[in-house]
Motif scaffolding. Structure first.
Motif, mmCIF file in Angstrom:
data_model
loop_
_atom_site.group_PDB
_atom_site.id
_atom_site.type_symbol
_atom_site.label_atom_id
_atom_site.label_comp_id
_atom_site.label_asym_id
_atom_site.label_seq_id
_atom_site.Cartn_x
_atom_site.Cartn_y
_atom_site.Cartn_z
ATOM 1 N N VAL A 129 0.878 -1.180 0.000
ATOM 2 C CA VAL A 129 0.000 0.000 0.000
ATOM 3 C C VAL A 129 0.907 1.220 0.000
ATOM 4 O O VAL A 129 1.606 1.467 0.975
ATOM 5 C CB VAL A 129 -0.912 0.023 1.246
ATOM 6 N N SER A 130 0.931 1.944 -1.090
ATOM 7 C CA SER A 130 1.851 3.089 -1.141
ATOM 8 C C SER A 130 1.102 4.351 -1.572
ATOM 9 O O SER A 130 0.018 4.285 -2.158
ATOM 10 C CB SER A 130 3.008 2.798 -2.099
ATOM 11 N N THR A 140 -6.677 2.255 4.153
ATOM 12 C CA THR A 140 -6.748 1.068 3.294
ATOM 13 C C THR A 140 -6.310 -0.183 4.058
ATOM 14 O O THR A 140 -6.962 -1.229 3.966
ATOM 15 C CB THR A 140 -5.854 1.287 2.047
ATOM 16 N N SER A 141 -5.232 -0.052 4.849
ATOM 17 C CA SER A 141 -4.761 -1.206 5.621
ATOM 18 C C SER A 141 -5.825 -1.631 6.620
ATOM 19 O O SER A 141 -6.079 -2.828 6.820
ATOM 20 C CB SER A 141 -3.471 -0.859 6.373
ATOM 21 N N CYS A 142 -6.453 -0.647 7.242
ATOM 22 C CA CYS A 142 -7.499 -0.942 8.224
ATOM 23 C C CYS A 142 -8.687 -1.632 7.537
ATOM 24 O O CYS A 142 -9.252 -2.589 8.064
ATOM 25 C CB CYS A 142 -7.921 0.367 8.884
ATOM 26 N N ASN A 175 -3.913 -3.093 15.084
ATOM 27 C CA ASN A 175 -3.699 -1.888 14.274
ATOM 28 C C ASN A 175 -2.724 -0.890 14.909
ATOM 29 O O ASN A 175 -1.815 -0.405 14.229
ATOM 30 C CB ASN A 175 -5.051 -1.217 13.982
ATOM 31 N N PRO A 176 -2.861 -0.586 16.223
ATOM 32 C CA PRO A 176 -1.900 0.360 16.819
ATOM 33 C C PRO A 176 -0.463 -0.118 16.702
ATOM 34 O O PRO A 176 0.457 0.686 16.506
ATOM 35 C CB PRO A 176 -2.334 0.429 18.287
ATOM 36 N N VAL A 177 -0.252 -1.441 16.791
ATOM 37 C CA VAL A 177 1.107 -1.973 16.673
ATOM 38 C C VAL A 177 1.620 -1.735 15.258
ATOM 39 O O VAL A 177 2.752 -1.276 15.041
ATOM 40 C CB VAL A 177 1.143 -3.491 17.008
ATOM 41 N N MET A 178 0.752 -2.024 14.267
ATOM 42 C CA MET A 178 1.144 -1.797 12.872
ATOM 43 C C MET A 178 1.437 -0.314 12.642
ATOM 44 O O MET A 178 2.405 0.051 11.975
ATOM 45 C CB MET A 178 0.029 -2.238 11.906
ATOM 46 N N GLU A 179 0.589 0.537 13.210
ATOM 47 C CA GLU A 179 0.792 1.984 13.067
ATOM 48 C C GLU A 179 2.117 2.400 13.699
ATOM 49 O O GLU A 179 2.837 3.232 13.165
ATOM 50 C CB GLU A 179 -0.360 2.742 13.754
#
Ligand code: ATP
Length: 194
Positions: A129-130, A140-142, A175-179
């Motif tokens: 995702v860029s 988009t990731s979410c 999600n917070p970890v990915m963020e």
């Protein structure tokens, strides 16, 4: 622009002339442009024509467009809840050929999901995702994580419904970890998210 067209203009004047020629060749008015759901079908392919196509689709509240096997997502800058409903997720999940439905991030989600489920190598899947800051990468990731949370379980019984809810919560909690990874600084550069 000019590499795509094979032109190699020597001056700005020549460049404008080529662009005018390209636009004159461009079929269909703005009215039909929004119907082109794959940018590879825009003819001729120039920066101008591609942008005009995306603009026409944006004006028609159509925010996803294929570009061959890549998906171009436009940030609608407004809530579009009907585009991300669980019902729509299930429609893409149940479709025999999701790529035949309208371009959507759920198509990408479903294709990768099917690839994993088929257990055919390579089993592990990556989605790149860029985009520039604010383009909608986190969104988009979410969306993709929500999609997997909804389709990865079939809540036929009360028990499996509970399991589905637990899996969904775990995926969303990650999600917070990915963020946080997105916010990190590298030795070589500072992340644009910082
Ligand atoms: N498809 C969409 N529908 C509704 N709102 C969206 C959509 N895509 C993005 N947005 C909104 O646009 C804003 C920016 O999106 P997002 O944070 O995902 O960008 P980003 O590419 O991750 O930015 P950065 O690289 O700076 O972190 C958010 O407020 C988000 O709500």
């Amino acid at each position: 622009l000019f590499q795509v067209n094979g032109h190699n203009p020597g001056s700005d004047g020549q460049a404008r002339e080529y662009l005018r020629e390209d636009l004159q060749e461009f079929p269909g008015g703005e009215v039909l442009l929004y119907k082109l759901d794959d940018l590879t079908r825009v003819n001729p392919v120039t920066l101008e024509t591609v942008l005009r196509c995306l603009q026409a689709r944006y004006m028609a509240d159509t925010f996803y467009t294929n570009a061959g096997c890549t998906l171009v997502a436009l940030n609608p800058f407004k809530p579009v809840p009907q585009l991300y409903s669980p019902e729509l997720m299930r429609e893409y999940h149940a479709a025999p050929q999701p790529q035949k439905l309208k371009p959507h991030v759920f198509t990408v989600g479903e294709q990768t999901y099917r690839n994993v489920k088929s257990l055919i190598e390579p089993v592990n899947q990556s989605i790149v995702v860029s985009g520039e800051s604010g383009a909608g990468k986190s969104w988009t990731s979410c969306c993709l994580m929500k999609f997997y949370a909804v389709v990865a379980t079939s809540p036929a019984s009360w028990e499996s419904h509970k399991i589905a809810e637990r899996i969904e919560q775990r995926i969303l909690n990650s999600n917070p970890v990915m963020e946080a990874f997105g916010e990190c600084d590298f030795l070589s550069k500072v992340s644009s998210d910082s």
